[in-house]
Design a protein around this motif. Structure first.
Motif, PDB file in Angstrom:
ATOM      1  N   GLU A  33      -0.149  -0.344 -10.060  1.00 23.21           N
ATOM      2  CA  GLU A  33      -1.346  -1.436 -10.582  1.00 23.21           C
ATOM      3  C   GLU A  33      -2.148  -1.795  -9.504  1.00 23.21           C
ATOM      4  O   GLU A  33      -3.465  -1.745  -9.406  1.00 23.21           O
ATOM      5  CB  GLU A  33      -1.028  -2.468 -11.495  1.00 23.21           C
ATOM      6  N   ARG A  34      -1.310  -2.436  -8.335  1.00 19.90           N
ATOM      7  CA  ARG A  34      -2.290  -2.786  -7.222  1.00 19.90           C
ATOM      8  C   ARG A  34      -2.927  -1.975  -6.333  1.00 19.90           C
ATOM      9  O   ARG A  34      -3.951  -2.098  -6.019  1.00 19.90           O
ATOM     10  CB  ARG A  34      -1.211  -3.646  -6.099  1.00 19.90           C
ATOM     11  N   ILE A  35      -2.423  -0.801  -6.407  1.00 14.72           N
ATOM     12  CA  ILE A  35      -3.013   0.375  -5.831  1.00 14.72           C
ATOM     13  C   ILE A  35      -4.156   0.744  -6.539  1.00 14.72           C
ATOM     14  O   ILE A  35      -5.510   1.041  -5.998  1.00 14.72           O
ATOM     15  CB  ILE A  35      -1.810   1.703  -5.681  1.00 14.72           C
ATOM     16  N   LYS A  36      -4.086   0.861  -7.839  1.00 15.15           N
ATOM     17  CA  LYS A  36      -5.205   1.504  -8.492  1.00 15.15           C
ATOM     18  C   LYS A  36      -6.352   0.448  -8.554  1.00 15.15           C
ATOM     19  O   LYS A  36      -7.423   0.713  -8.447  1.00 15.15           O
ATOM     20  CB  LYS A  36      -4.779   1.497 -10.046  1.00 15.15           C
ATOM     21  N   THR A  37      -5.927  -1.098  -8.430  1.00 16.16           N
ATOM     22  CA  THR A  37      -7.027  -1.841  -8.494  1.00 16.16           C
ATOM     23  C   THR A  37      -7.838  -1.958  -6.999  1.00 16.16           C
ATOM     24  O   THR A  37      -9.102  -1.870  -6.901  1.00 16.16           O
ATOM     25  CB  THR A  37      -6.320  -3.295  -8.724  1.00 16.16           C
ATOM     26  N   ALA A  38      -7.024  -1.643  -5.963  1.00 16.56           N
ATOM     27  CA  ALA A  38      -7.638  -1.248  -4.616  1.00 16.56           C
ATOM     28  C   ALA A  38      -8.575  -0.515  -4.564  1.00 16.56           C
ATOM     29  O   ALA A  38      -9.511  -0.292  -4.063  1.00 16.56           O
ATOM     30  CB  ALA A  38      -6.410  -1.512  -3.396  1.00 16.56           C
ATOM     31  N   ILE A  39      -8.132   0.763  -5.131  1.00 15.75           N
ATOM     32  CA  ILE A  39      -8.943   2.042  -5.052  1.00 15.75           C
ATOM     33  C   ILE A  39     -10.164   1.663  -5.873  1.00 15.75           C
ATOM     34  O   ILE A  39     -11.253   2.116  -5.475  1.00 15.75           O
ATOM     35  CB  ILE A  39      -8.268   3.252  -5.899  1.00 15.75           C
ATOM     36  N   ASP A  40     -10.191   1.140  -7.120  1.00 15.85           N
ATOM     37  CA  ASP A  40     -11.361   0.575  -7.650  1.00 15.85           C
ATOM     38  C   ASP A  40     -12.313  -0.139  -6.657  1.00 15.85           C
ATOM     39  O   ASP A  40     -13.411  -0.194  -7.307  1.00 15.85           O
ATOM     40  CB  ASP A  40     -10.983  -0.227  -8.989  1.00 15.85           C
ATOM     41  N   GLY A  42     -13.290   0.596  -3.921  1.00 13.68           N
ATOM     42  CA  GLY A  42     -14.034   1.625  -2.997  1.00 13.68           C
ATOM     43  C   GLY A  42     -13.499   2.182  -1.939  1.00 13.68           C
ATOM     44  O   GLY A  42     -12.162   2.519  -2.142  1.00 13.68           O
ATOM     45  N   ASP A  43     -14.130   2.080  -0.859  1.00 14.23           N
ATOM     46  CA  ASP A  43     -13.595   2.549   0.459  1.00 14.23           C
ATOM     47  C   ASP A  43     -12.299   2.087   0.771  1.00 14.23           C
ATOM     48  O   ASP A  43     -12.033   1.025   0.983  1.00 14.23           O
ATOM     49  CB  ASP A  43     -14.687   2.425   1.507  1.00 14.23           C
ATOM     50  N   ILE A  44     -11.293   3.183   0.696  1.00 15.43           N
ATOM     51  CA  ILE A  44      -9.870   2.645   1.178  1.00 15.43           C
ATOM     52  C   ILE A  44      -9.470   2.737   2.483  1.00 15.43           C
ATOM     53  O   ILE A  44      -8.472   2.293   3.116  1.00 15.43           O
ATOM     54  CB  ILE A  44      -8.906   3.529   0.229  1.00 15.43           C
ATOM     55  N   SER A  48      -7.512  -3.546   3.106  1.00 16.12           N
ATOM     56  CA  SER A  48      -6.217  -4.154   3.590  1.00 16.12           C
ATOM     57  C   SER A  48      -5.178  -4.132   2.222  1.00 16.12           C
ATOM     58  O   SER A  48      -3.896  -3.817   2.309  1.00 16.12           O
ATOM     59  CB  SER A  48      -6.057  -5.365   4.303  1.00 16.12           C
ATOM     60  N   GLU A  49      -5.764  -4.537   1.139  1.00 11.26           N
ATOM     61  CA  GLU A  49      -4.944  -4.549  -0.153  1.00 11.26           C
ATOM     62  C   GLU A  49      -4.686  -3.155  -0.533  1.00 11.26           C
ATOM     63  O   GLU A  49      -3.146  -3.177  -0.873  1.00 11.26           O
ATOM     64  CB  GLU A  49      -5.904  -4.856  -1.201  1.00 11.26           C
ATOM     65  N   TYR A  50      -5.047  -2.104  -0.197  1.00 14.57           N
ATOM     66  CA  TYR A  50      -4.559  -0.649  -0.309  1.00 14.57           C
ATOM     67  C   TYR A  50      -3.399  -0.320   0.454  1.00 14.57           C
ATOM     68  O   TYR A  50      -2.389   0.015   0.083  1.00 14.57           O
ATOM     69  CB  TYR A  50      -5.753   0.252  -0.362  1.00 14.57           C
ATOM     70  N   ASP A  51      -3.641  -0.763   1.592  1.00 13.81           N
ATOM     71  CA  ASP A  51      -2.595  -0.577   2.673  1.00 13.81           C
ATOM     72  C   ASP A  51      -1.407  -1.611   2.478  1.00 13.81           C
ATOM     73  O   ASP A  51      -0.256  -0.893   2.601  1.00 13.81           O
ATOM     74  CB  ASP A  51      -3.222  -0.887   4.285  1.00 13.81           C
ATOM     75  N   ASP A  52      -1.532  -2.482   2.201  1.00 12.25           N
ATOM     76  CA  ASP A  52      -0.577  -3.532   1.795  1.00 12.25           C
ATOM     77  C   ASP A  52       0.347  -3.043   0.456  1.00 12.25           C
ATOM     78  O   ASP A  52       1.694  -2.803   0.613  1.00 12.25           O
ATOM     79  CB  ASP A  52      -0.850  -4.958   1.386  1.00 12.25           C
ATOM     80  N   ALA A  53      -0.171  -2.568  -0.506  1.00 15.72           N
ATOM     81  CA  ALA A  53       0.120  -1.715  -1.564  1.00 15.72           C
ATOM     82  C   ALA A  53       0.985  -0.671  -1.373  1.00 15.72           C
ATOM     83  O   ALA A  53       2.131  -0.238  -1.742  1.00 15.72           O
ATOM     84  CB  ALA A  53      -0.677  -1.845  -2.608  1.00 15.72           C
ATOM     85  N   LYS A  54       0.371   0.340  -0.401  1.00 18.74           N
ATOM     86  CA  LYS A  54       1.037   1.453  -0.180  1.00 18.74           C
ATOM     87  C   LYS A  54       2.481   1.392   0.644  1.00 18.74           C
ATOM     88  O   LYS A  54       3.329   1.886   0.310  1.00 18.74           O
ATOM     89  CB  LYS A  54       0.091   2.448   0.556  1.00 18.74           C
ATOM     90  N   ASN A  55       2.130   0.134   1.485  1.00 14.34           N
ATOM     91  CA  ASN A  55       3.618   0.095   2.317  1.00 14.34           C
ATOM     92  C   ASN A  55       4.531  -0.716   1.574  1.00 14.34           C
ATOM     93  O   ASN A  55       5.561  -0.143   1.800  1.00 14.34           O
ATOM     94  CB  ASN A  55       2.914  -1.075   3.328  1.00 14.34           C
ATOM     95  N   GLU A  56       4.254  -1.497   0.456  1.00 12.64           N
ATOM     96  CA  GLU A  56       5.197  -1.974  -0.386  1.00 12.64           C
ATOM     97  C   GLU A  56       5.752  -0.876  -1.310  1.00 12.64           C
ATOM     98  O   GLU A  56       6.982  -0.801  -1.448  1.00 12.64           O
ATOM     99  CB  GLU A  56       4.638  -3.195  -1.256  1.00 12.64           C
ATOM    100  N   GLN A  57       5.003   0.101  -1.881  1.00 14.42           N
ATOM    101  CA  GLN A  57       5.392   1.305  -2.461  1.00 14.42           C
ATOM    102  C   GLN A  57       6.455   2.017  -1.679  1.00 14.42           C
ATOM    103  O   GLN A  57       7.401   2.321  -2.193  1.00 14.42           O
ATOM    104  CB  GLN A  57       4.200   1.927  -2.786  1.00 14.42           C
ATOM    105  N   ALA A  58       6.131   2.227  -0.365  1.00 14.95           N
ATOM    106  CA  ALA A  58       7.051   3.118   0.437  1.00 14.95           C
ATOM    107  C   ALA A  58       8.412   2.230   0.520  1.00 14.95           C
ATOM    108  O   ALA A  58       9.447   2.822   0.387  1.00 14.95           O
ATOM    109  CB  ALA A  58       6.396   3.239   1.812  1.00 14.95           C
ATOM    110  N   PHE A  59       8.392   0.918   0.866  1.00 18.15           N
ATOM    111  CA  PHE A  59       9.721   0.136   0.772  1.00 18.15           C
ATOM    112  C   PHE A  59      10.437   0.302  -0.454  1.00 18.15           C
ATOM    113  O   PHE A  59      11.437   0.415  -0.564  1.00 18.15           O
ATOM    114  CB  PHE A  59       9.218  -1.394   1.097  1.00 18.15           C
ATOM    115  N   ILE A  60       9.551   0.126  -1.656  1.00 13.58           N
ATOM    116  CA  ILE A  60      10.151   0.054  -3.130  1.00 13.58           C
ATOM    117  C   ILE A  60      11.164   1.288  -3.202  1.00 13.58           C
ATOM    118  O   ILE A  60      12.152   1.681  -3.789  1.00 13.58           O
ATOM    119  CB  ILE A  60       9.402  -0.200  -3.980  1.00 13.58           C
ATOM    120  N   GLU A  61      10.143   2.627  -2.942  1.00 16.63           N
ATOM    121  CA  GLU A  61      10.907   3.942  -3.090  1.00 16.63           C
ATOM    122  C   GLU A  61      11.883   4.010  -2.120  1.00 16.63           C
ATOM    123  O   GLU A  61      12.916   4.564  -2.447  1.00 16.63           O
ATOM    124  CB  GLU A  61       9.722   5.067  -2.951  1.00 16.63           C
ATOM    125  N   GLY A  62      12.014   3.612  -0.901  1.00 17.90           N
ATOM    126  CA  GLY A  62      12.953   3.839   0.007  1.00 17.90           C
ATOM    127  C   GLY A  62      14.253   2.853  -0.488  1.00 17.90           C
ATOM    128  O   GLY A  62      15.315   3.460  -0.387  1.00 17.90           O
TER     129      GLY A  62
END
Length: 159
Positions: A33-40, A42-44, A48-62
């Protein structure tokens, strides 16, 4: 290459299963949801919201992969089957530090459950390894970076 066996108590197994379930059902959705909101927004490329969410996603998946591997290789210790005369994984042991004349209480657990702030020490730690198989009244010597420490086993609790 075989994976390392993960020794767990029943409580430890339950906690890992609960953490895995929480990551899969709650945290994954929150981050998506955070990634979707960050994409909304605009320019990703400079978002930084998008980057933070992607980093957290990578941590969670790991972490999910790590937990699944640990649970797949889990060996659950049944404390009721432990010999009550000798220290086993899952037991709580009371030691007397012979130099400082103070009592210490540790629960011996597998590395995945160790948490020194809760007095849960790994069976692979110097103290954990030294007490395994020992009996009340025995004195053990543990080599630590500061030198050698002598402990006397005062009691073994298997509860």
């Amino acid at each position: 290459m075989a994976s390392k066996e993960v020794i767990l108590t029943r409580d430890g197994l339950l906690k890992l299963e609960q953490e895995l379930e929480h990551l899969k059902t709650v945290k994954r959705k929150e981050v998506a949801e955070r990634i979707k909101t960050a994409i909304d927004f605009g320019d990703i490329s400079e978002n930084s919201e998008y980057d933070d969410a992607k980093n957290e996603q990578a941590f969670i998946e790991g972490r999910i992969i790590t937990l699944e591997k640990m649970l797949k290789n889990a060996k659950v210790i049944d404390k009721n089957q432990n010999d009550t005369k000798t220290v086993s994984i899952g037991d709580t042991v009371i030691l007397k530090d012979l130099e400082f004349d103070e009592d210490l209480e540790y629960t011996i657990v597998g590395y995945a459950e160790s948490n020194p702030t809760q007095n849960k020490i790994s069976n692979e730690s110097p103290v954990g390894e030294a007490v395994l198989g020992k009996q009340v009244g025995e004195t053990i010597e543990v080599e630590v970076p500061a030198g050698n420490i002598k402990y006397k086993i005062i009691d073994i609790k298997n509860d």
